[in-house]
Design an enzyme around this catalytic site. Sequence first.
Site, PDB file in Angstrom:
ATOM      1  N   GLY A 178      -5.839   8.879  20.859  1.00 22.82           N
ATOM      2  CA  GLY A 178      -6.851   8.012  20.069  1.00 22.82           C
ATOM      3  C   GLY A 178      -6.045   6.590  20.444  1.00 22.82           C
ATOM      4  O   GLY A 178      -6.616   5.867  19.643  1.00 22.82           O
ATOM      5  N   GLY A 218      -2.679 -17.400  13.590  1.00 24.76           N
ATOM      6  CA  GLY A 218      -2.803 -16.858  14.454  1.00 24.76           C
ATOM      7  C   GLY A 218      -4.444 -17.000  14.411  1.00 24.76           C
ATOM      8  O   GLY A 218      -5.096 -15.613  13.024  1.00 24.76           O
ATOM      9  N   GLU A 234      -3.950 -22.397  12.605  1.00 24.01           N
ATOM     10  CA  GLU A 234      -4.188 -21.570  14.265  1.00 24.01           C
ATOM     11  C   GLU A 234      -3.073 -23.261  14.976  1.00 24.01           C
ATOM     12  O   GLU A 234      -3.755 -24.171  14.203  1.00 24.01           O
ATOM     13  CB  GLU A 234      -5.285 -21.764  14.533  1.00 24.01           C
ATOM     14  CG  GLU A 234      -5.505 -22.235  16.030  1.00 24.01           C
ATOM     15  CD  GLU A 234      -4.963 -20.498  17.165  1.00 24.01           C
ATOM     16  OE1 GLU A 234      -4.957 -19.659  16.604  1.00 24.01           O
ATOM     17  OE2 GLU A 234      -4.339 -21.064  17.971  1.00 24.01           O
ATOM     18  N   HIS A 272     -40.753  -6.418  20.627  1.00 20.62           N
ATOM     19  CA  HIS A 272     -40.229  -7.958  18.801  1.00 20.62           C
ATOM     20  C   HIS A 272     -40.654  -6.460  17.925  1.00 20.62           C
ATOM     21  O   HIS A 272     -41.452  -5.761  18.196  1.00 20.62           O
ATOM     22  CB  HIS A 272     -42.069  -8.796  19.838  1.00 20.62           C
ATOM     23  CG  HIS A 272     -42.198  -9.661  18.768  1.00 20.62           C
ATOM     24  ND1 HIS A 272     -41.248 -11.152  18.156  1.00 20.62           N
ATOM     25  CD2 HIS A 272     -43.483  -9.474  17.559  1.00 20.62           C
ATOM     26  CE1 HIS A 272     -41.927 -11.231  17.188  1.00 20.62           C
ATOM     27  NE2 HIS A 272     -42.912 -10.861  16.360  1.00 20.62           N
TER      28      HIS A 272
HETATM   29  P1  NAI Z   1      -5.641 -12.904  20.355  1.00 20.49           P
HETATM   30  O1  NAI Z   1      -4.453 -13.884  21.763  1.00 20.49           O
HETATM   31  O2  NAI Z   1      -6.694 -13.244  20.553  1.00 20.49           O
HETATM   32  O3  NAI Z   1      -4.644 -14.569  19.334  1.00 20.49           O
HETATM   33  C1  NAI Z   1      -3.962 -15.307  18.660  1.00 20.49           C
HETATM   34  C2  NAI Z   1      -4.061 -16.043  17.905  1.00 20.49           C
HETATM   35  O4  NAI Z   1      -2.848 -17.018  17.496  1.00 20.49           O
HETATM   36  C3  NAI Z   1      -4.628 -17.410  19.285  1.00 20.49           C
HETATM   37  O5  NAI Z   1      -5.414 -18.523  18.915  1.00 20.49           O
HETATM   38  C4  NAI Z   1      -3.125 -18.513  19.212  1.00 20.49           C
HETATM   39  O6  NAI Z   1      -3.429 -19.935  19.436  1.00 20.49           O
HETATM   40  C5  NAI Z   1      -2.792 -18.218  17.655  1.00 20.49           C
HETATM   41  N1  NAI Z   1      -0.715 -18.424  17.276  1.00 20.49           N
HETATM   42  C6  NAI Z   1       0.102 -18.112  18.251  1.00 20.49           C
HETATM   43  N2  NAI Z   1       1.516 -18.377  18.303  1.00 20.49           N
HETATM   44  C7  NAI Z   1       0.849 -19.213  16.854  1.00 20.49           C
HETATM   45  C8  NAI Z   1       2.091 -19.797  15.681  1.00 20.49           C
HETATM   46  N3  NAI Z   1       2.700 -19.674  16.027  1.00 20.49           N
HETATM   47  N4  NAI Z   1       1.311 -20.254  15.143  1.00 20.49           N
HETATM   48  C9  NAI Z   1      -0.227 -20.564  14.631  1.00 20.49           C
HETATM   49  N5  NAI Z   1      -0.879 -19.592  16.063  1.00 20.49           N
HETATM   50  C10 NAI Z   1      -0.604 -19.317  16.222  1.00 20.49           C
HETATM   51  O7  NAI Z   1      -4.506 -12.327  19.690  1.00 20.49           O
HETATM   52  P2  NAI Z   1      -4.689 -10.889  18.775  1.00 20.49           P
HETATM   53  O8  NAI Z   1      -5.712 -11.714  17.588  1.00 20.49           O
HETATM   54  O9  NAI Z   1      -3.732 -11.037  17.776  1.00 20.49           O
HETATM   55  O10 NAI Z   1      -5.642 -10.154  19.216  1.00 20.49           O
HETATM   56  C11 NAI Z   1      -4.103  -9.390  20.328  1.00 20.49           C
HETATM   57  C12 NAI Z   1      -5.524  -8.601  20.960  1.00 20.49           C
HETATM   58  O11 NAI Z   1      -5.824  -7.045  20.062  1.00 20.49           O
HETATM   59  C13 NAI Z   1      -6.827  -9.699  21.120  1.00 20.49           C
HETATM   60  O12 NAI Z   1      -6.310 -10.350  22.827  1.00 20.49           O
HETATM   61  C14 NAI Z   1      -7.549  -8.468  21.814  1.00 20.49           C
HETATM   62  O13 NAI Z   1      -7.280  -8.425  23.268  1.00 20.49           O
HETATM   63  C15 NAI Z   1      -7.212  -7.192  20.671  1.00 20.49           C
HETATM   64  N6  NAI Z   1      -7.653  -6.949  20.138  1.00 20.49           N
HETATM   65  C16 NAI Z   1      -9.633  -6.633  19.827  1.00 20.49           C
HETATM   66  C17 NAI Z   1     -10.692  -6.969  20.089  1.00 20.49           C
HETATM   67  C18 NAI Z   1     -12.433  -6.693  19.787  1.00 20.49           C
HETATM   68  O14 NAI Z   1     -12.484  -6.484  20.570  1.00 20.49           O
HETATM   69  N7  NAI Z   1     -12.773  -7.194  18.953  1.00 20.49           N
HETATM   70  C19 NAI Z   1     -10.107  -7.271  17.990  1.00 20.49           C
HETATM   71  C20 NAI Z   1      -8.696  -7.559  17.707  1.00 20.49           C
HETATM   72  C21 NAI Z   1      -8.228  -7.569  18.878  1.00 20.49           C
END
Ligand code: NAI
Length: 466
Positions: free
Chosen positions: A38, A184, A207, A445
Site C-alpha cells: 500500500g 511549507g 511559506e 440539479h
Molecule cells: P510541496 O512541494 O507541495 O510544497 C512545499 C512547499 O514548501 C512549497 O510551497 C515551498 O515553497 C515551501 N518551502 C520549501 N522550503 C521552504 C523553507 N525553507 N521555508 C519555507 N517554505 C519552504 O510539498 P509537500 O507539501 O511536502 O508535498 C509533497 C508531495 O506530496 C506533493 O508534491 C504531492 O506530490 C504529494 N502530496 C499530494 C497530496 C494530494 O494529492 N492531495 C497531499 C499531500 C502530498
Amino acid sequence: MQSTNVLVLGGGPAGYVTAIRTAQAGISTVLVERANPGGTCLNIGCIPSKALIHAADKFHSLGANGDAAQLGIMAQPPTLDLPQLNEWKRGIVSQLTEGVQALLKRAGVQVVQGEATVIDGKTVEVNGVGGDAGKRLRFVCQHLVLATGSAPMALPMLPFGGRVISSTEALEQSSLPASLAVIGAGYIGVELGMAYAKLGSRVTLIEAQGRILPAWDAALTRPVQRRLQALGVDLLLNTRLESGDADSGVLKLSQESGAPREIQADRILVAVGRAPRSREAGLDSLMLDMDGPYIRVDEQCRTSMRQVWAIGDITGEPMLAHRAMAQAEVVAAVIAGERRRFEPAAIPAVCYSDPEVVVAGMLPEEAKGRAGDVLSATFPFSGNGRALTLNQVDGFVRVVARRDDHRILGWQAVGPSVSELAAAFTHSIEMCSRLEDIAGTVHAHPTLTEAMQEAALKALGAGLHG
Ligand code: NAI
C-alpha cells in the site's frame, strides 16, 4: 536463488498495481516490500490524512466557530478523543492494506517481505525475509520494475526528531499540540495545518513564496487563504526558516520585508517537499540515466537499462498515487506484450484543503503560453444552489479553452467537495471536448457540477445564472 519473470521493487500504488496486472496476465511475479503493501499512500499518506481531515472538519463544525449553530444545530462544545480518532483511522488503513494483500494473493503474486538490494539489472537480494534477520533470498528476473517511491525531505538546519516531525508523525500524534509551526504551505502544509487548526492547535504556517500553494494561481488559492485566516492560522508568507532549535522549539525566521522574527512551537511539521528514493536499495549501482534526483524514463516507463522499468514518485512530478497507478498499468501491459504508452492528456491534482482545490489540464497563464489565444470563464459557487445548501459558497469553477475551436484545455475549481469534479474535468479533456459539449450536456440539479456547465456557457458568452 529463485527465478521470476517480473520482480517489482516496492509495494505502493505503483508497485502493487504492476504486480497484480502482470500476475493476472499469467506472468510469474514477485513483489518485494519492507513494510505493509500500500506504500506511503495507504499507510502514511493520502488515506490517513484524508481521514484526519474529515474528522477535524466534523469536530470544528460543531464547535463555537463552526457553522452548526447557524444551521440550527445546538450541540455541547465537542471534546476530542484523539486515541479514538487514531484507532478509527488505523482501521481504514488496515482495511485497505489487507484488501491489497488479498488482491495480490488472488492474482498469484509472490509477496516477499524484506529489505531489497539491487545487485544488477537482473538480480535482487532480499534480507530479513518475513522479519527473520538471518533469512536471505536472491531472485533473478527478466524484468525489474523499480517503484521505491519517495520520502519526506528534511531541512538540514532542523532534522526530523523530537518536536520536529514529518507528515508521517503528524498523522499519528498521541496528543494534540497546543501550538504547531508548519514549514511549507504546499499540499501537505496546507492540508495538515488546516486540520490541526480545526482540532484546536494554534497553527503558524511558514511559506518561502508569496502565497500558499504557489504552484497554482492566486485567484484559485485565495478562498483557501481566506479560510486559513478565518481559522486563526498565522500565515507568514515570503518567510524562510533560518535556524531552529528542536529542544526548545524556537524558530528563527527571515522575512523578505521586515525584521527577522522568532517564534516558538510545541511541534514543528516540516513539509517542504518529498525526495525520490532513487539512490537507495542499490539503485545507484545501476548507473541509470537521471533527470536530477529522478530516474529518467521514456513514454513506456523504460529506464536507460534494458528491461529495467521505473514508475511512480522516483520518476518525478507530479508525485501522485493516481499517476503512479496509471504508469503501472502501462508497464504491466507492455511487459505482457501490448503496445501502450503513458501519455495522459491531463493528470488531475487535488488539495484537500477547506475549501478543496482541483486542477486538471492547463491553468489560464500556462494555456496562453502554450496554445496562444485562449478563452477563460469563471462561475462562482455563490450562484450554485447546491453550494448554498452546503453552506459553502466561497469558490468557483473555471474553464480554459482555445478561442478558435473551443477545445477545452483546462479546468480548475475551488470550493466544497470539488475533488469529486476531478473525473468530469479530466474526462472532458481526455475526450477532446469542446465548450459546446459541456454546455449542451444535461447536468443534474442541484449539483456542484452545474457550475461546470455554467462556466462553459459563460465562456461561450451565453451565461444563464451569472
Ligand atoms: P510541496 O512541494 O507541495 O510544497 C512545499 C512547499 O514548501 C512549497 O510551497 C515551498 O515553497 C515551501 N518551502 C520549501 N522550503 C521552504 C523553507 N525553507 N521555508 C519555507 N517554505 C519552504 O510539498 P509537500 O507539501 O511536502 O508535498 C509533497 C508531495 O506530496 C506533493 O508534491 C504531492 O506530490 C504529494 N502530496 C499530494 C497530496 C494530494 O494529492 N492531495 C497531499 C499531500 C502530498
